[in-house]
Design a protein around this motif. Structure first.
Motif, mmCIF file in Angstrom:
data_model
loop_
_atom_site.group_PDB
_atom_site.id
_atom_site.type_symbol
_atom_site.label_atom_id
_atom_site.label_comp_id
_atom_site.label_asym_id
_atom_site.label_seq_id
_atom_site.Cartn_x
_atom_site.Cartn_y
_atom_site.Cartn_z
ATOM 1 N N SER A 187 0.837 -1.196 0.000
ATOM 2 C CA SER A 187 0.000 0.000 0.000
ATOM 3 C C SER A 187 0.875 1.249 0.000
ATOM 4 O O SER A 187 1.763 1.388 0.852
ATOM 5 C CB SER A 187 -0.902 -0.009 1.245
ATOM 6 O OG SER A 187 -1.657 1.184 1.311
ATOM 7 N N GLY A 188 0.632 2.125 -0.965
ATOM 8 C CA GLY A 188 1.404 3.352 -1.077
ATOM 9 C C GLY A 188 2.621 3.240 -1.965
ATOM 10 O O GLY A 188 3.373 4.218 -2.117
ATOM 11 N N SER A 189 2.846 2.066 -2.572
ATOM 12 C CA SER A 189 4.036 1.888 -3.417
ATOM 13 C C SER A 189 3.786 2.261 -4.876
ATOM 14 O O SER A 189 4.559 1.895 -5.757
ATOM 15 C CB SER A 189 4.523 0.432 -3.345
ATOM 16 O OG SER A 189 3.565 -0.456 -3.895
ATOM 17 N N GLY A 190 2.718 3.000 -5.120
ATOM 18 C CA GLY A 190 2.462 3.483 -6.462
ATOM 19 C C GLY A 190 1.200 2.908 -7.061
ATOM 20 O O GLY A 190 0.639 1.935 -6.545
ATOM 21 N N SER A 191 0.739 3.551 -8.139
ATOM 22 C CA SER A 191 -0.468 3.116 -8.823
ATOM 23 C C SER A 191 -0.343 3.409 -10.302
ATOM 24 O O SER A 191 0.257 4.412 -10.703
ATOM 25 C CB SER A 191 -1.697 3.838 -8.254
ATOM 26 O OG SER A 191 -2.834 3.621 -9.062
ATOM 27 N N SER A 192 -0.875 2.521 -11.107
ATOM 28 C CA SER A 192 -0.829 2.729 -12.563
ATOM 29 C C SER A 192 -1.692 3.915 -12.993
ATOM 30 O O SER A 192 -1.566 4.415 -14.110
ATOM 31 C CB SER A 192 -1.295 1.466 -13.288
ATOM 32 O OG SER A 192 -2.612 1.117 -12.873
ATOM 33 N N ASP A 193 -2.577 4.378 -12.075
ATOM 34 C CA ASP A 193 -3.426 5.527 -12.389
ATOM 35 C C ASP A 193 -2.746 6.847 -12.046
ATOM 36 O O ASP A 193 -3.228 7.917 -12.424
ATOM 37 C CB ASP A 193 -4.752 5.436 -11.626
ATOM 38 C CG ASP A 193 -5.569 4.218 -12.047
ATOM 39 O OD1 ASP A 193 -5.461 3.842 -13.227
ATOM 40 O OD2 ASP A 193 -6.295 3.674 -11.193
ATOM 41 N N GLN A 194 -1.650 6.798 -11.318
ATOM 42 C CA GLN A 194 -0.967 8.016 -10.900
ATOM 43 C C GLN A 194 -0.185 8.600 -12.073
ATOM 44 O O GLN A 194 0.592 7.909 -12.726
ATOM 45 C CB GLN A 194 -0.016 7.729 -9.737
ATOM 46 C CG GLN A 194 0.736 8.944 -9.236
ATOM 47 C CD GLN A 194 -0.179 9.995 -8.622
ATOM 48 O OE1 GLN A 194 -1.215 9.648 -8.023
ATOM 49 N NE2 GLN A 194 0.153 11.255 -8.782
ATOM 50 N N ILE A 195 -0.369 9.892 -12.352
ATOM 51 C CA ILE A 195 0.318 10.583 -13.447
ATOM 52 C C ILE A 195 1.120 11.735 -12.866
ATOM 53 O O ILE A 195 0.575 12.570 -12.140
ATOM 54 C CB ILE A 195 -0.678 11.125 -14.488
ATOM 55 C CG1 ILE A 195 -1.466 9.978 -15.128
ATOM 56 C CG2 ILE A 195 0.053 11.932 -15.567
ATOM 57 C CD1 ILE A 195 -2.545 10.445 -16.089
ATOM 58 N N VAL A 196 2.410 11.765 -13.186
ATOM 59 C CA VAL A 196 3.280 12.859 -12.757
ATOM 60 C C VAL A 196 3.717 13.598 -14.017
ATOM 61 O O VAL A 196 4.471 13.068 -14.829
ATOM 62 C CB VAL A 196 4.512 12.344 -11.982
ATOM 63 C CG1 VAL A 196 5.378 13.518 -11.525
ATOM 64 C CG2 VAL A 196 4.073 11.497 -10.799
ATOM 65 N N LYS A 197 3.219 14.797 -14.188
ATOM 66 C CA LYS A 197 3.527 15.566 -15.384
ATOM 67 C C LYS A 197 4.932 16.149 -15.309
ATOM 68 O O LYS A 197 5.555 16.169 -14.251
ATOM 69 C CB LYS A 197 2.501 16.682 -15.570
ATOM 70 C CG LYS A 197 1.076 16.180 -15.766
ATOM 71 C CD LYS A 197 0.107 17.336 -15.947
ATOM 72 C CE LYS A 197 -1.314 16.840 -16.132
ATOM 73 N NZ LYS A 197 -2.275 17.963 -16.297
ATOM 74 N N GLY A 198 5.414 16.624 -16.465
ATOM 75 C CA GLY A 198 6.741 17.194 -16.526
ATOM 76 C C GLY A 198 6.927 18.332 -15.547
ATOM 77 O O GLY A 198 6.095 19.249 -15.483
ATOM 78 N N GLY A 199 8.000 18.272 -14.720
ATOM 79 C CA GLY A 199 8.276 19.305 -13.725
ATOM 80 C C GLY A 199 7.647 19.058 -12.377
ATOM 81 O O GLY A 199 7.964 19.756 -11.403
ATOM 82 N N GLU A 200 6.765 18.045 -12.261
ATOM 83 C CA GLU A 200 6.094 17.770 -11.000
ATOM 84 C C GLU A 200 6.845 16.705 -10.205
ATOM 85 O O GLU A 200 7.713 15.997 -10.732
ATOM 86 C CB GLU A 200 4.648 17.327 -11.251
ATOM 87 C CG GLU A 200 3.782 18.417 -11.872
ATOM 88 C CD GLU A 200 2.343 17.956 -12.065
ATOM 89 O OE1 GLU A 200 2.074 16.745 -11.862
ATOM 90 O OE2 GLU A 200 1.507 18.798 -12.411
ATOM 91 N N THR A 201 6.499 16.572 -8.922
ATOM 92 C CA THR A 201 7.131 15.585 -8.046
ATOM 93 C C THR A 201 6.061 14.739 -7.360
ATOM 94 O O THR A 201 4.872 15.101 -7.307
ATOM 95 C CB THR A 201 8.000 16.266 -6.971
ATOM 96 O OG1 THR A 201 7.179 17.138 -6.185
ATOM 97 C CG2 THR A 201 9.128 17.067 -7.623
ATOM 98 N N GLU A 202 6.510 13.626 -6.803
ATOM 99 C CA GLU A 202 5.616 12.725 -6.077
ATOM 100 C C GLU A 202 6.431 12.033 -4.985
ATOM 101 O O GLU A 202 7.611 11.693 -5.189
ATOM 102 C CB GLU A 202 5.005 11.691 -7.016
ATOM 103 C CG GLU A 202 4.107 10.690 -6.306
ATOM 104 C CD GLU A 202 3.666 9.544 -7.204
ATOM 105 O OE1 GLU A 202 2.623 8.933 -6.922
ATOM 106 O OE2 GLU A 202 4.386 9.266 -8.187
ATOM 107 N N THR A 203 5.820 11.781 -3.837
ATOM 108 C CA THR A 203 6.489 11.070 -2.742
ATOM 109 C C THR A 203 5.694 9.811 -2.412
ATOM 110 O O THR A 203 4.488 9.885 -2.131
ATOM 111 C CB THR A 203 6.609 11.950 -1.488
ATOM 112 O OG1 THR A 203 7.381 13.114 -1.798
ATOM 113 C CG2 THR A 203 7.291 11.182 -0.361
ATOM 114 N N LEU A 204 6.374 8.666 -2.462
ATOM 115 C CA LEU A 204 5.760 7.383 -2.090
ATOM 116 C C LEU A 204 6.290 6.971 -0.724
ATOM 117 O O LEU A 204 7.514 7.047 -0.470
ATOM 118 C CB LEU A 204 6.101 6.307 -3.130
ATOM 119 C CG LEU A 204 5.701 6.557 -4.586
ATOM 120 C CD1 LEU A 204 6.085 5.354 -5.433
ATOM 121 C CD2 LEU A 204 4.210 6.825 -4.708
#
Length: 350
Positions: A305-322
Motif C-alpha cells: 500500500s502506497g508503493s504506487g499506482s498505474s493511475d498516478q500521473i506525474v507531469k513534466g516538472g512535477e514531483t511525487e512522494t511514495l
C-alpha cells in the motif's frame, strides 16, 4: 544602313523545344521528406509509443516510393522529349542580328543614362511579353582607340513572332537610331536570318520550381533529422553506451531519490530494509508524463500500500512522494507504467 533577310537550309536541321509535362512529384517528394523528419523526431523522443516505429517505417517507405516515382516520371518525360525529336516536324527558329559601331570616346556615355547600350539592355523586359521571343544577347568588342563594334541578337521561335515585333513595337533599330551622337553614321546593319543549327541542349530542361522544391525538402528534412538526433543525443547523456545505467546507487537509509527523464530513470537499482518504512522521492524532469510504481515482480501485483499506482500521473516538472512499508527480504521490481520497456529497475530488500 542595310536590312537583309537571309534564309539557309531546311527546317529538319534544328530541333524543336520539348518541355517536360507539369509534374506533382516535386511536391510529393517534399512532403515525404517532411513526414520522414517529423517521424524521426517523434521516434527519438518516445520509442515506447506503439505508433512511432510504424510511423517512421511508413515515412521511409513513402520517401523511397516518392523518389522512385519522380525518377520514373523524369525518365519518361526525357524519353518523350527524345522521341519527339524524331517523330514531330521540327520548326525553325529565327534570329535578328543588329550590328553597329560606337564612336571613339562614346563607350562610357553609351553605358550611362540615356546611352544606347543601356536602352538596348532594358528592352529585354519588354521583349519577353511578346509571343515567340526566346532571348536577347548584346556583344561588344571594346577598342582602346577608335570605334567599338557592337552585335545585338534576338532569337525567336518562329517568323510570326519576329514579324509581329517589327510591326508593333519600337525595335532595337529604332533605339540605335535615336542615339546619333554615339553611333557611327553608316555603321548600322540588320539581318533577319533563319537558324539552321546550334549546339544548345533544348530537348529537356529541369524546371526551376522542381529544383527549388528538391532543395527546400532536403533543407527541411535535414533540419528535422538534425533536430531529432540532437534530442536523442541529449536524452542519452549520463548513460553508458546509450543504454540504461546498471550500477547500484546507495541512498540514505530508508529513502531513495529517483529522477525521470524522457525516457529513463536516474537509478535502476535501489535498496531498502525489510519491515521498515521506505520513502521514495520521485521527480519528473522530462516533458511527457511518467510515474514510478513498485511491484512484487515484473508483470505482478502492487508491492505494498502506497508503493504506487498505474493511475498516478506525474507531469513534466512535477514531483511525487511514495511511502510504504517494505515487505520481507528479496528482490522486487519497479517501473514507469507509461514506458515500462525503457523505464524499469530493481528494489533489493535486505
Amino acid at each position: 544602313m542595310q536590312h537583309q533577310d537571309v534564309e539557309h537550309g531546311t527546317h529538319s536541321e534544328h530541333g524543336a523545344v520539348h518541355m517536360p509535362d507539369p509534374s506533382v512529384w516535386p511536391l510529393i517528394v517534399g512532403a515525404a521528406a517532411m513526414f520522414l523528419g517529423l517521424a524521426l523526431v517523434w521516434w527519438t523522443r518516445d520509442r515506447s509509443n506503439d505508433f512511432t516505429g510504424p510511423a517512421l517505417g511508413g515515412a521511409v517507405v513513402f520517401t523511397l516510393i516518392a523518389a522512385a516515382g519522380w525518377a520514373y516520371e523524369d525518365g519518361r518525360m526525357k524519353r518523350k522529349a527524345e522521341q519527339g525529336e524524331f517523330t514531330r516536324a521540327r520548326e525553325a527558329r529565327y534570329t535578328q542580328v543588329l550590328t553597329f559601331a560606337i564612336a571613339g570616346g562614346q563607350l562610357d556615355a553609351s553605358r550611362g543614362e540615356p546611352g544606347v547600350l543601356t536602352a538596348l539592355d532594358r528592352s529585354d523586359s519588354a521583349l519577353r511579353d511578346l509571343a515567340g521571343f526566346q532571348d536577347l544577347r548584346i556583344i561588344l568588342s571594346p577598342a582602346e582607340s577608335g570605334p567599338t563594334q557592337v552585335l545585338v541578337e534576338t532569337t525567336w521561335f518562329n517568323r510570326e513572332g519576329l514579324a509581329t515585333y517589327e510591326e508593333t513595337r519600337r525595335t532595337l533599330l529604332d533605339m540605335v537610331n535615336a542615339h546619333p551622337e554615339e553611333v557611327v553614321p553608316g555603321s548600322v546593319q540588320v539581318f533577319d536570318m533563319e537558324v539552321v543549327r546550334d549546339t544548345k541542349d533544348v530537348a529537356f530542361r529541369f524546371g526551376l520550381g522542381a529544383a527549388a522544391t528538391v532543395l527546400g525538402s532536403l533543407l527541411i528534412g535535414g533540419f528535422m533529422v538534425g533536430a531529432g538526433l540532437t534530442v536523442f543525443a541529449s536524452d542519452n547523456k549520463g548513460g553508458t553506451g546509450g543504454g540504461p545505467a546498471t550500477a547500484v546507487v546507495r541512498d540514505a537509509p530508508g529513502t531513495a531519490s529517483v529522477v525521470a527523464t524522457d525516457n529513463r530513470f536516474s537509478k535502476t537499482a535501489v535498496e531498502a530494509e525489510a519491515g521498515k518504512e521506505f520513502t521514495v522521492n520521485f521527480k519528473n524532469s522530462g516533458k511527457v508524463p511518467h510515474n514510478i510504481h513498485f511491484y512484487d515482480k515484473k508483470g505482478g501485483q502492487t508491492l505494498a500500500s502506497g508503493s504506487g499506482s498505474s493511475d498516478q500521473i506525474v507531469k513534466g516538472g512535477e514531483t511525487e512522494t511514495l511511502k510504504f512499508t517494505v515487505p520481507a527480504a528479496g528482490s522486487y521490481y519497479f517501473q514507469c507504467d507509461f514506458h515500462p520497456d525503457q523505464m524499469n529497475g530493481t528494489l533489493t530488500v535486505k
